[in-house]
Scaffold this active site. Structure first.
Site, PDB file in Angstrom:
ATOM      1  N   CYS A  99      31.095  47.595  24.628  1.00  0.00           N
ATOM      2  CA  CYS A  99      31.195  46.265  24.058  1.00  0.00           C
ATOM      3  C   CYS A  99      32.347  46.205  23.081  1.00  0.00           C
ATOM      4  O   CYS A  99      32.995  47.196  22.798  1.00  0.00           O
ATOM      5  CB  CYS A  99      29.905  45.956  23.312  1.00  0.00           C
ATOM      6  SG  CYS A  99      28.431  46.340  24.252  1.00  0.00           S
ATOM      7  N   ARG A 119      36.533  44.263  27.003  1.00  0.00           N
ATOM      8  CA  ARG A 119      35.563  45.344  26.830  1.00  0.00           C
ATOM      9  C   ARG A 119      34.176  44.970  27.342  1.00  0.00           C
ATOM     10  O   ARG A 119      33.274  45.811  27.324  1.00  0.00           O
ATOM     11  CB  ARG A 119      35.482  45.738  25.362  1.00  0.00           C
ATOM     12  CG  ARG A 119      36.817  46.150  24.755  1.00  0.00           C
ATOM     13  CD  ARG A 119      36.717  46.312  23.256  1.00  0.00           C
ATOM     14  NE  ARG A 119      35.902  47.458  22.933  1.00  0.00           N
ATOM     15  CZ  ARG A 119      36.389  48.686  22.800  1.00  0.00           C
ATOM     16  NH1 ARG A 119      37.675  48.883  22.949  1.00  0.00           N
ATOM     17  NH2 ARG A 119      35.594  49.690  22.532  1.00  0.00           N
ATOM     18  N   TRP A 157      28.881  44.436  27.133  1.00  0.00           N
ATOM     19  CA  TRP A 157      28.814  44.997  28.479  1.00  0.00           C
ATOM     20  C   TRP A 157      27.474  45.709  28.523  1.00  0.00           C
ATOM     21  O   TRP A 157      27.274  46.726  27.856  1.00  0.00           O
ATOM     22  CB  TRP A 157      29.945  45.990  28.719  1.00  0.00           C
ATOM     23  CG  TRP A 157      30.024  46.473  30.132  1.00  0.00           C
ATOM     24  CD1 TRP A 157      30.478  45.776  31.220  1.00  0.00           C
ATOM     25  CD2 TRP A 157      29.650  47.771  30.643  1.00  0.00           C
ATOM     26  NE1 TRP A 157      30.402  46.553  32.354  1.00  0.00           N
ATOM     27  CE2 TRP A 157      29.894  47.768  32.040  1.00  0.00           C
ATOM     28  CE3 TRP A 157      29.116  48.923  30.067  1.00  0.00           C
ATOM     29  CZ2 TRP A 157      29.627  48.885  32.845  1.00  0.00           C
ATOM     30  CZ3 TRP A 157      28.849  50.026  30.871  1.00  0.00           C
ATOM     31  CH2 TRP A 157      29.111  49.999  32.241  1.00  0.00           C
ATOM     32  N   ASN A 196      28.327  48.980  19.461  1.00  0.00           N
ATOM     33  CA  ASN A 196      28.930  49.395  20.727  1.00  0.00           C
ATOM     34  C   ASN A 196      28.590  50.866  20.919  1.00  0.00           C
ATOM     35  O   ASN A 196      28.714  51.662  19.987  1.00  0.00           O
ATOM     36  CB  ASN A 196      30.450  49.217  20.679  1.00  0.00           C
ATOM     37  CG  ASN A 196      31.130  49.941  21.846  1.00  0.00           C
ATOM     38  OD1 ASN A 196      30.574  50.036  22.925  1.00  0.00           O
ATOM     39  ND2 ASN A 196      32.300  50.496  21.579  1.00  0.00           N
ATOM     40  N   GLY A 197      28.126  51.234  22.089  1.00  0.00           N
ATOM     41  CA  GLY A 197      27.769  52.629  22.354  1.00  0.00           C
ATOM     42  C   GLY A 197      26.339  52.716  22.861  1.00  0.00           C
ATOM     43  O   GLY A 197      25.773  51.714  23.327  1.00  0.00           O
ATOM     44  N   GLU A 217      42.608  54.348  46.191  1.00  0.00           N
ATOM     45  CA  GLU A 217      42.898  53.261  45.247  1.00  0.00           C
ATOM     46  C   GLU A 217      42.809  51.897  45.935  1.00  0.00           C
ATOM     47  O   GLU A 217      42.251  50.943  45.389  1.00  0.00           O
ATOM     48  CB  GLU A 217      44.280  53.461  44.608  1.00  0.00           C
ATOM     49  CG  GLU A 217      44.806  52.321  43.764  1.00  0.00           C
ATOM     50  CD  GLU A 217      43.952  51.909  42.577  1.00  0.00           C
ATOM     51  OE1 GLU A 217      44.227  50.839  42.003  1.00  0.00           O
ATOM     52  OE2 GLU A 217      42.975  52.621  42.264  1.00  0.00           O
ATOM     53  N   LYS A 256      40.316  48.884  44.879  1.00  0.00           N
ATOM     54  CA  LYS A 256      40.777  47.528  44.546  1.00  0.00           C
ATOM     55  C   LYS A 256      39.969  46.478  45.314  1.00  0.00           C
ATOM     56  O   LYS A 256      39.517  45.487  44.748  1.00  0.00           O
ATOM     57  CB  LYS A 256      42.272  47.388  44.854  1.00  0.00           C
ATOM     58  CG  LYS A 256      43.160  48.065  43.815  1.00  0.00           C
ATOM     59  CD  LYS A 256      43.279  47.212  42.582  1.00  0.00           C
ATOM     60  CE  LYS A 256      43.485  47.936  41.266  1.00  0.00           C
ATOM     61  NZ  LYS A 256      42.604  49.017  40.933  1.00  0.00           N
ATOM     62  N   GLU A 296      36.432  46.452  43.773  1.00  0.00           N
ATOM     63  CA  GLU A 296      36.397  45.886  42.414  1.00  0.00           C
ATOM     64  C   GLU A 296      36.522  44.358  42.436  1.00  0.00           C
ATOM     65  O   GLU A 296      35.863  43.664  41.673  1.00  0.00           O
ATOM     66  CB  GLU A 296      37.583  46.407  41.589  1.00  0.00           C
ATOM     67  CG  GLU A 296      37.499  47.811  41.064  1.00  0.00           C
ATOM     68  CD  GLU A 296      38.795  48.202  40.323  1.00  0.00           C
ATOM     69  OE1 GLU A 296      38.693  48.689  39.194  1.00  0.00           O
ATOM     70  OE2 GLU A 296      39.891  47.984  40.892  1.00  0.00           O
ATOM     71  N   HIS A 320      35.441  64.206  61.068  1.00  0.00           N
ATOM     72  CA  HIS A 320      34.346  65.103  60.669  1.00  0.00           C
ATOM     73  C   HIS A 320      33.139  64.326  60.135  1.00  0.00           C
ATOM     74  O   HIS A 320      32.349  64.866  59.359  1.00  0.00           O
ATOM     75  CB  HIS A 320      34.846  66.095  59.610  1.00  0.00           C
ATOM     76  CG  HIS A 320      35.995  66.926  60.090  1.00  0.00           C
ATOM     77  ND1 HIS A 320      35.896  67.838  61.112  1.00  0.00           N
ATOM     78  CD2 HIS A 320      37.311  66.911  59.709  1.00  0.00           C
ATOM     79  CE1 HIS A 320      37.080  68.396  61.324  1.00  0.00           C
ATOM     80  NE2 HIS A 320      37.948  67.846  60.496  1.00  0.00           N
ATOM     81  N   LYS A 325      37.311  46.500  31.139  1.00  0.00           N
ATOM     82  CA  LYS A 325      38.649  47.092  31.232  1.00  0.00           C
ATOM     83  C   LYS A 325      38.631  48.565  30.863  1.00  0.00           C
ATOM     84  O   LYS A 325      39.323  49.381  31.458  1.00  0.00           O
ATOM     85  CB  LYS A 325      39.629  46.323  30.347  1.00  0.00           C
ATOM     86  CG  LYS A 325      41.073  46.780  30.449  1.00  0.00           C
ATOM     87  CD  LYS A 325      41.634  46.501  31.826  1.00  0.00           C
ATOM     88  CE  LYS A 325      43.026  47.076  32.055  1.00  0.00           C
ATOM     89  NZ  LYS A 325      43.369  47.179  33.458  1.00  0.00           N
TER      90      LYS A 325
HETATM   91  C1  BG6 Z   1      37.368  51.011  34.309  1.00  0.00           C
HETATM   92  C2  BG6 Z   1      38.373  49.940  34.718  1.00  0.00           C
HETATM   93  O1  BG6 Z   1      36.483  50.516  33.349  1.00  0.00           O
HETATM   94  O2  BG6 Z   1      38.034  52.145  33.752  1.00  0.00           O
HETATM   95  C3  BG6 Z   1      39.336  50.553  35.724  1.00  0.00           C
HETATM   96  O3  BG6 Z   1      37.682  48.835  35.284  1.00  0.00           O
HETATM   97  C4  BG6 Z   1      40.004  51.778  35.126  1.00  0.00           C
HETATM   98  O4  BG6 Z   1      40.317  49.604  36.092  1.00  0.00           O
HETATM   99  C5  BG6 Z   1      38.989  52.782  34.586  1.00  0.00           C
HETATM  100  O5  BG6 Z   1      40.803  52.390  36.097  1.00  0.00           O
HETATM  101  C6  BG6 Z   1      39.675  53.831  33.737  1.00  0.00           C
HETATM  102  O6  BG6 Z   1      40.262  53.197  32.620  1.00  0.00           O
HETATM  103  P1  BG6 Z   1      41.423  53.893  31.763  1.00  0.00           P
HETATM  104  O7  BG6 Z   1      41.737  52.872  30.718  1.00  0.00           O
HETATM  105  O8  BG6 Z   1      40.861  55.139  31.189  1.00  0.00           O
HETATM  106  O9  BG6 Z   1      42.570  54.149  32.686  1.00  0.00           O
END
Ligand code: BG6
Length: 606
Positions: free
Chosen positions: A2, A27, A74, A99-100, A479, A483, A486, A502, A601
């Site tokens: 958060c 966050r 969050w 937060n935590g 990746e 994407k 996500e 396999h 993020k």
């Molecule tokens: C997730 C993000 O919370 O953390 C991803 O949604 C990101 O996009 C991942 O790749 C790692 O984050 P960071 O800031 O450590 O690169």
């Protein structure tokens, strides 16, 4: 994970709290809330969903007060609801934001409920409000209460607490989760990071683990756990860059995809020394002494580490271990074979990566933080910092930070190889000039939006999709799949092309979209045969490749072509079309591209 904020000594502080929360929304955006106090009462507004909901509620019913707390959530413990939103107030006397994760919350809650405390939420955090209430009710002052609460809680935390009778006092504490105190002129602030405070003050105190502080409008008194006063320096942070806007694009992600030529160019400049050759923060002697590297990262950053492994082992002949950060320290790794640990993180705050880096440091490895946020916790704690210069990345799904990470890691691999004598200066400079050509190649590739749109439209109805890549393109396939997951919530998996036969090939049925990455490299033939196997079972082959390799897969159903590229740069260039495909698919599906459900993020809980 958060975002928390707080202020003491500011008239009409609600607006300021809301503004700071806007800078922390990356966050978490499950719910949010603000509480202010007037010295006799708490006034609180909470709302489920994005901050916009809270803004609307505050416009309808403004909050008065010259001190207060704010939170954007969050969810970890307790569903997404108004009663689980922060702030939490105990008995109308103590308010907290947190937060935590308080790991021993259940035991503490049961003890407090036995003493008659009434809990209103399902969260772990609310136990903080009741612990402080118990302290104050027993006559403790703020300093004593802080020490007492810290001695009882276990886990990760950054919190701020206030008592209704003490309008100019905040008690804040941290362990592992980030916390910054902002010292203003007759006003003091607290925030999960300096970014949230940079538009208010540039004088920031970063608390260390298990520190707590009593914050008043005049400043902050900091204490170690147990109550011994400590001096923590005031750091002058970079001036606020102001709220980043979309620059005319529909989404931050679309803007950030288009900013990649600059992100790559700026990062390359940061990895180029005064004499114009590649250089890294590690001195040549130090590079030469590296005999093994552990890469620590999460999410997209982990895939950057996996690409770098191919480059470093092939060019520098130095062994690399790529670790999923959340697994690293708990699997009791054998670290003897490694001398350096590179922690890769866009935000520099992902707790899994931070704790993994600390673990590697405690085991004697030299720690290097590859981060995009200067002043972040990983940047401050690593022995050395290797910056990416992608600029602020707001879209939750990482794009420009990823290609910037790849650029920095390729530069690092080449500098390491030259220092180790595995390549000569001529080859080093050859690759350096190749990288210089990347920004314009990416610029050309950005022209693929219109070509990819119909493809994206056709994917909107897909229930699942596979991504395939061989050798250094395997992590790019991972990746690409991440994407699509996500952003569009379509189940997608990435595989090494050669691994399909396999097991995963059993997933293939008529029309299943298989997004295949292919470059004109030494494994092109093998990769093409793997695609033949998939096509033979009805897969719809969507080939993402460079022009000269397209003929190798003449059975592809659709082809997305990027400019011809040296194999060493292919992972960076071929990333761009898979980003665009995921973005446009999500856009067509109407999902929340910049703030996808359930994500944040950067995550500062383990
Ligand atoms: C997730 C993000 O919370 O953390 C991803 O949604 C990101 O996009 C991942 O790749 C790692 O984050 P960071 O800031 O450590 O690169």
């Amino acid at each position: 994970m958060c975002g928390i904020v707080g202020v003491v000594g500011l008239d009409d502080c609600a607006e300021t709290l809301l503004d700071s929360l806007k800078r922390l929304e990356y966050r978490g955006y499950d719910s949010s809330g603000i509480v202010t106090q007037t010295g006799t009462t708490f006034n609180m507004t909470r709302a489920v969903g994005k901050l916009g909901a809270l803004s609307t509620a505050l416009r309808e019913t403004p909050l008065q007060g010259r001190s207060g707390l704010g939170h954007t959530r969050w969810a970890t413990h307790g569903g997404v609801s108004e009663r689980n939103a922060h702030p939490h107030i105990a008995d109308q006397k103590v308010a907290i934001v947190h937060n935590g994760i308080i790991e021993n919350h259940a035991k503490l809650r049961a003890e407090l409920e036995d003493k008659g405390h009434k809990f209103a939420s399902e969260t772990d955090s609310e136990v903080l409000a009741h612990l402080f209430l118990a302290c104050f009710d027993s006559g403790m002052d703020a300093k004593k209460a802080g020490a007492h609460v810290l001695s009882q809680i276990e886990g990760t935390f950054a919190f701020s607490a206030m008592h209704v009778d003490q309008p100019d006092v905040m008690i804040v504490g941290r362990n592992a989760s980030p916390l910054a105190i902002g010292i203003g002129d007759g006003t003091s602030f607290v925030g999960s990071d300096a970014v949230a405070l940079a538009h208010l003050t540039r004088n920031v105190i970063y608390l260390k683990d298990n520190d707590y502080a009593v914050v008043t409008p005049e400043g902050a008194e900091v204490f170690e756990v147990g109550g011994r006063p400590v001096n923590r320096e005031v750091v002058i942070v970079a001036a606020s860059q102001g709220m980043v806007d979309k620059g005319g694009y529909r989404h931050f992600m679309e803007k950030e995809i288009h900013e990649q030529p600059d992100a790559v160019a700026h990062t390359l400049a940061a990895m180029t020394g005064a004499e114009g050759t590649l250089s890294t923060p590690l001195a040549r002697e130090e590079l030469r002494s590296i005999d093994g590297i552990v890469m620590l990262a999460a999410g997209t950053s982990h895939y950057a580490a996996m690409v770098a492994r191919y480059w470093i082992e092939a060019l520098a002949r130095v062994p690399v271990s790529c670790e999923v950060a959340s697994e690293y320290r708990y699997r009791k790794p054998v670290t003897g074979a490694y001398s350096a640990a590179v922690a890769i993180s866009q935000s520099g705050e992902s707790l899994d990566t931070l704790m993994a880096m600390r673990h590697a440091g405690e085991a004697g490895l030299r720690t290097v933080g590859l981060v995009n946020v200067p002043g972040s916790t990983i940047a401050r704690e690593a022995d050395l910092v290797m910056p990416t210069r992608a600029g602020p990345e707001i879209g939750v799904a990482s794009t420009k930070a990823f290609t910037a990470q790849l650029t920095a890691l390729l530069c690092f691999a080449v500098a390491l190889a030259e220092a180790k004598g595995a390549i000569n200066a001529k080859r080093r400079d050859e690759i350096h000039s190749l990288i210089h050509g990347l920004p314009s190649m990416i610029g050309k590739t950005l022209g693929l939006f219109d070509e990819i749109r119909p493809l994206a439209h056709s994917l909107t109805t897909a229930r699942s999709a596979l991504y395939l890549g061989r050798d250094v393109l395997f992590p790019v396939a991972l990746e690409g799949a991440l994407k699509l997951k996500e952003l569009s919530y379509i189940h997608a998996e990435g595989f090494a092309s050669g691994e399909m036969k396999h097991g995963p090939i059993a997933l293939i049925e008529d029309g299943l979209p298989v997004i295949a990455l292919l470059a004109a490299d030494e494994v092109m033939g093998k990769a093409a045969s793997n695609l033949q196997e998939a096509s033979a079972r009805g897969a719809r082959i969507i080939l993402v490749t460079e022009d000269r390799a397209a003929t190798a897969v003449d059975f592809a159903d659709e082809i997305v072509r990027v400019p011809n590229v040296d194999p060493i740069l292919a992972p960076i260039l071929l990333t761009v079309p898979v980003q665009i495909l995921a973005y446009l698919t999500a856009f067509e599906k109407g999902t929340d591209v910049d703030q996808p459900r359930n994500l944040a993020k950067s995550v500062t809980v383990e």
